[in-house]
Structures are given as structure tokens and as C-alpha cells.
Scaffold this motif. Structure first.
Motif, PDB file in Angstrom:
ATOM      1  N   LEU A  43      89.773 -71.436  44.404  1.00  0.00           N
ATOM      2  CA  LEU A  43      88.509 -72.151  44.276  1.00  0.00           C
ATOM      3  C   LEU A  43      88.673 -73.481  44.990  1.00  0.00           C
ATOM      4  N   GLU A  44      87.826 -73.744  45.957  1.00  0.00           N
ATOM      5  CA  GLU A  44      87.904 -75.015  46.661  1.00  0.00           C
ATOM      6  C   GLU A  44      86.535 -75.395  47.184  1.00  0.00           C
ATOM      7  N   GLY A  45      86.340 -76.716  47.279  1.00  0.00           N
ATOM      8  CA  GLY A  45      85.071 -77.189  47.792  1.00  0.00           C
ATOM      9  C   GLY A  45      84.838 -78.649  47.473  1.00  0.00           C
ATOM     10  N   PRO A  46      83.647 -79.123  47.807  1.00  0.00           N
ATOM     11  CA  PRO A  46      83.302 -80.517  47.537  1.00  0.00           C
ATOM     12  C   PRO A  46      83.129 -80.735  46.033  1.00  0.00           C
ATOM     13  N   THR A  47      83.534 -81.903  45.572  1.00  0.00           N
ATOM     14  CA  THR A  47      83.396 -82.217  44.155  1.00  0.00           C
ATOM     15  C   THR A  47      82.099 -82.972  43.896  1.00  0.00           C
ATOM     16  N   THR A 100      77.686 -75.456  38.238  1.00  0.00           N
ATOM     17  CA  THR A 100      76.858 -74.418  38.831  1.00  0.00           C
ATOM     18  C   THR A 100      75.413 -74.546  38.391  1.00  0.00           C
ATOM     19  N   ARG A 101      74.527 -74.053  39.218  1.00  0.00           N
ATOM     20  CA  ARG A 101      73.088 -73.988  38.962  1.00  0.00           C
ATOM     21  C   ARG A 101      72.397 -75.346  38.920  1.00  0.00           C
ATOM     22  N   ASP A 102      73.101 -76.428  39.191  1.00  0.00           N
ATOM     23  CA  ASP A 102      72.450 -77.729  39.384  1.00  0.00           C
ATOM     24  C   ASP A 102      72.073 -77.799  40.855  1.00  0.00           C
ATOM     25  N   LEU A 103      70.796 -77.753  41.150  1.00  0.00           N
ATOM     26  CA  LEU A 103      70.346 -77.709  42.538  1.00  0.00           C
ATOM     27  C   LEU A 103      70.429 -79.061  43.231  1.00  0.00           C
ATOM     28  N   ASP A 104      70.637 -80.115  42.455  1.00  0.00           N
ATOM     29  CA  ASP A 104      70.839 -81.472  42.968  1.00  0.00           C
ATOM     30  C   ASP A 104      72.099 -82.003  42.290  1.00  0.00           C
ATOM     31  N   VAL A 105      72.945 -82.688  43.020  1.00  0.00           N
ATOM     32  CA  VAL A 105      74.209 -83.167  42.464  1.00  0.00           C
ATOM     33  C   VAL A 105      74.029 -84.359  41.511  1.00  0.00           C
ATOM     34  N   SER A 121      85.294 -81.764  39.287  1.00  0.00           N
ATOM     35  CA  SER A 121      84.470 -80.557  39.219  1.00  0.00           C
ATOM     36  C   SER A 121      83.947 -80.243  40.617  1.00  0.00           C
ATOM     37  N   ILE A 122      84.157 -79.013  41.035  1.00  0.00           N
ATOM     38  CA  ILE A 122      83.614 -78.557  42.309  1.00  0.00           C
ATOM     39  C   ILE A 122      82.120 -78.318  42.128  1.00  0.00           C
ATOM     40  N   TYR A 123      81.346 -78.783  43.091  1.00  0.00           N
ATOM     41  CA  TYR A 123      79.897 -78.590  43.079  1.00  0.00           C
ATOM     42  C   TYR A 123      79.586 -77.260  43.746  1.00  0.00           C
ATOM     43  N   ASP A 124      79.112 -76.289  42.958  1.00  0.00           N
ATOM     44  CA  ASP A 124      78.857 -74.931  43.436  1.00  0.00           C
ATOM     45  C   ASP A 124      77.479 -74.489  42.931  1.00  0.00           C
ATOM     46  N   PRO A 125      76.407 -75.044  43.501  1.00  0.00           N
ATOM     47  CA  PRO A 125      75.065 -74.806  42.953  1.00  0.00           C
ATOM     48  C   PRO A 125      74.636 -73.344  42.937  1.00  0.00           C
ATOM     49  N   ASN A 126      75.153 -72.537  43.836  1.00  0.00           N
ATOM     50  CA  ASN A 126      74.755 -71.133  43.910  1.00  0.00           C
ATOM     51  C   ASN A 126      75.714 -70.179  43.198  1.00  0.00           C
ATOM     52  N   GLY A 127      76.804 -70.701  42.666  1.00  0.00           N
ATOM     53  CA  GLY A 127      77.758 -69.864  41.948  1.00  0.00           C
ATOM     54  C   GLY A 127      78.594 -68.949  42.819  1.00  0.00           C
ATOM     55  N   LYS A 128      78.676 -69.234  44.100  1.00  0.00           N
ATOM     56  CA  LYS A 128      79.415 -68.363  45.020  1.00  0.00           C
ATOM     57  C   LYS A 128      80.906 -68.307  44.697  1.00  0.00           C
ATOM     58  N   LEU A 129      81.474 -69.426  44.249  1.00  0.00           N
ATOM     59  CA  LEU A 129      82.907 -69.445  43.961  1.00  0.00           C
ATOM     60  C   LEU A 129      83.279 -68.491  42.830  1.00  0.00           C
ATOM     61  N   LEU A 130      82.357 -68.228  41.943  1.00  0.00           N
ATOM     62  CA  LEU A 130      82.644 -67.415  40.770  1.00  0.00           C
ATOM     63  C   LEU A 130      82.705 -65.923  41.083  1.00  0.00           C
ATOM     64  N   LEU A 131      82.246 -65.539  42.255  1.00  0.00           N
ATOM     65  CA  LEU A 131      82.207 -64.126  42.626  1.00  0.00           C
ATOM     66  C   LEU A 131      83.596 -63.516  42.800  1.00  0.00           C
TER      67      LEU A 131
END
Length: 176
Positions: A43-47, A100-105, A121-131
């Protein structure tokens, strides 16, 4: 590593965040026997706070991954427990949130400030990391996934978790 997630209402939820595919958790947990564990996804990405984070940077530690949303009432209830567990557990345990699911940070940042989250916390608004969690997907919000020191999925909690339960799960994962 533990992954925790918050659940939005199912189909067409009133949260306005697109809760399709998520369900409310009941706190049930699963511990996977050591010989049945599978590799956890990286799991990696912008926080939420503007940095970056990756589970690869936490290799060799037990990782508690908490999946949450600022709009999630059970996430708000469990946040102080996660901060408490982070302070109480040994240095061989690391925490990482997945928003996840927060469309605005902005609401996610406010959540982190309000509850004094002590881990990124990684910002993953679409939940892609969880797949990537095939064996034990974090299908509720909140959800927590624990990744063992070998990088394998060791446990999952669907729903709100507390510091005592997390400590017990970490002890079980260490003992396996």
C-alpha cells in the motif's frame, strides 16, 4: 500489520460518499494460521497531510492498517482507541491509516487533527488500494487488517476495534 476500515451504508447509502460495496462491520475478527497466510499488497500513496507513505517502508514490522472515512461514526468512535494502541504497543508494530470515500481531503485532515492521529494515513478516495486484499478484504468501514512481520495478511477486523482487542491480535500474530 493491521488494516482497519470503516463501513459506509450499503447500496445507495445516505452518506453521499458512494458506499456501494461496503457494509457495516460487527467487530468480528479473523486470525489466519501462519501456514495459510498470503502476501499482503504493498500500500503506497499520498498521505492526507501531503506526504507519502508505503507499507514497504515498514517491512519487518507488524503493520496495523486502519481503513476509515471522516464521515464514518464508528471510525470516530474508534480513533482514540487506535491512538492509544499506537502509544502502548511495542516498536515492532507500526500503524498506517487508509482514508477512503472522502472525495475531498479537507475533511480527512480535520479528522486527523481532531483525533490526534499519531500515524500517517494514505488518501485513497476511490478505495483502489484495498482491492489487493484477496484473502481477507477490508469490506466494511471501519476495517482493520494486520500484516505480520513477514508481510503476510494475518488478521482482519470488520467494524470498530479497541486497543485491548488490537493488543490481543498482535500477541496472537507474534505467537504464530
Amino acid at each position: 500489520m493491521v488494516l482497519t476500515a470503516c463501513s459506509a451504508p450499503t447500496e445507495g447509502g445516505a452518506d453521499g460518499q458512494g458506499g456501494v460495496g461496503f457494509q457495516s462491520g460487527d467487530g468480528a475478527f479473523t486470525i489466519v494460521p501462519a501456514d495459510k497466510r498470503v502476501e499482503a499488497p504493498v500500500l503506497e500513496g499520498p498521505t492526507v497531510d501531503g506526504g507519502t507513505a508505503s507499507t514497504a517502508d515498514l517491512a519487518g514490522k507488524i503493520i496495523i492498517v486502519n481503513v476509515w472515512g471522516s464521515w464514518c461514526a464508528p471510525c470516530r468512535a474508534e480513533a482514540p482507541e487506535l491512538v492509544k494502541a499506537d502509544a502502548e504497543l511495542d516498536d515492532d508494530v507500526a500503524f498506517l491509516g487508509v482514508n477512503t470515500r472522502d472525495l475531498d481531503v479537507a475533511p480527512a485532515r480535520a479528522f486527523e487533527r481532531s483525533f490526534g492521529l499519531t500515524y500517517p494515513s494514505i488518501y485513497d478516495p476511490n478505495g483502489k488500494l484495498l482491492l489487493g486484499f484477496g484473502q481477507l478484504p477490508p469490506k466494511a468501514i471501519p476495517s482493520t487488517v494486520v500484516i505480520d512481520a513477514d508481510g503476510k495478511v494475518a488478521a482482519r477486523v470488520l467494524g470498530e476495534v479497541n486497543a485491548t482487542t488490537l493488543a490481543g491480535i498482535v500477541d496472537d500474530v507474534r505467537g504464530a
